[in-house]
Design a protein around this motif. Structure first.
Motif: not given
Length: 290
Positions: A78-107
């Motif tokens: 709750y109420l973090p600064d989403p532009s804080y670089p270490p947090l932003a980088a980790e969130l992007e890594r998590i989101l990329e994990g979501r995106r990258s799993r879709v082809p495997g799911i479809l397979e």
């Protein structure tokens, strides 16, 4: 005062836009709403504008995918600064994990005789920060393979099912500190929901409290009444905030209507006080409630 501190919009895997979610919260007689999309703050600005116009108090947050001792755990920040670089980088890594799993799911689904394409998933995911299993489930519903998301997960998308693919989740211990460094506070979400045992247990939750965990989401649809009482007792022993929420996803989840579980006003005020202290300590320009 009616307070719902865990909801989702189309910015992640809900079925309503942030503004539509705010309007639904007003219709449900809520006074305070937290928007906590998965691993993203993308819906905050739209929700804040709609909340200001509607006279609804908005708490900006997110639900972060983490892992703790081999288990998946969701952390409400709750109420973090989403532009804080270490947090932003980790969130992007998590989101990329979501995106990258879709082809495997479809397979995996193709191996089970179900033909689904990335275009089918994109048609239902809309403007979400990342397509993921809920959007695959919605595509399966649209094609008539299953009746709803629950059936899709139970039959096809959960661990051990043909469409399950693992993905990256951040270390929980590290993420609690990262949220604090971004000026926010953390509450562990539906901690015993959908588990066959009560883990993380009281000792583990005490460890997390020592690392800065602020609260436990106790009143949640996936917790039995007995589990809620045990978690309430642990929260009392550890002096943690107790929250309650709907975990609303629009039409994406049944029996999770806005306001079906709520947070006591004094618990919200305590959470906001802790967030204000975290923002001051961090020196970050963390967002306050609208």
């Amino acid at each position: 005062m009616r307070i719902d501190l865990h909801t989702h919009s189309r910015a992640s895997d809900g079925t309503q836009s942030p503004a539509e979610l705010v309007h639904a919260a007003v219709a449900a007689d809520l006074d305070v709403l937290a928007l906590t999309d998965h691993d993203t703050a993308a819906g905050w600005d739209e929700a804040a504008g709609a909340a200001s116009a509607a006279g609804l108090r908005l708490v900006r947050g997110m639900e972060i995918s983490t892992r703790f001792d081999g288990q998946g755990v969701h952390l409400l920040a709750y109420l973090p600064d989403p532009s804080y670089p270490p947090l932003a980088a980790e969130l992007e890594r998590i989101l990329e994990g979501r995106r990258s799993r879709v082809p495997g799911i479809l397979e995996g689904l193709r191996g089970a005789g179900i033909s689904l394409t990335e275009a089918d998933v994109a048609r239902v995911s809309g403007h979400s920060a990342a397509s993921g299993r809920p959007h695959v489930a919605d595509a399966l519903v649209a094609l008539g393979v299953v009746a709803d998301r629950t059936e899709a997960f139970d039959r096809l998308l959960s661990p051990g099912r043909p469409g399950y693919v693992d993905r990256y989740a951040a270390p929980l211990r590290d993420m609690i500190g990262l949220v604090a460094a971004a000026g926010g506070v953390s509450v562990v979400a539906h901690v015993w929901g959908r588990r066959h045992d009560e883990s993380p247990d009281g000792r583990a939750l005490a460890e997390l409290a020592g690392l800065g965990l602020a609260g436990i989401e106790v009143d949640h649809q996936d917790h039995s009444p007995a589990a809620r009482e045990r978690l309430r007792g642990i929260a009392r022993e550890l002096d943690l905030v107790v929250t309650g929420s709907s975990d609303h996803h629009g039409d994406g989840k049944v029996d999770h209507d806005l306001g079906c579980h709520t947070t006591a006003p004094e618990q919200l005020e305590r959470l906001l006080d802790l967030a204000a202290a975290a923002a001051l300590a961090s020196g970050r320009d963390a967002p306050g409630p609208v």
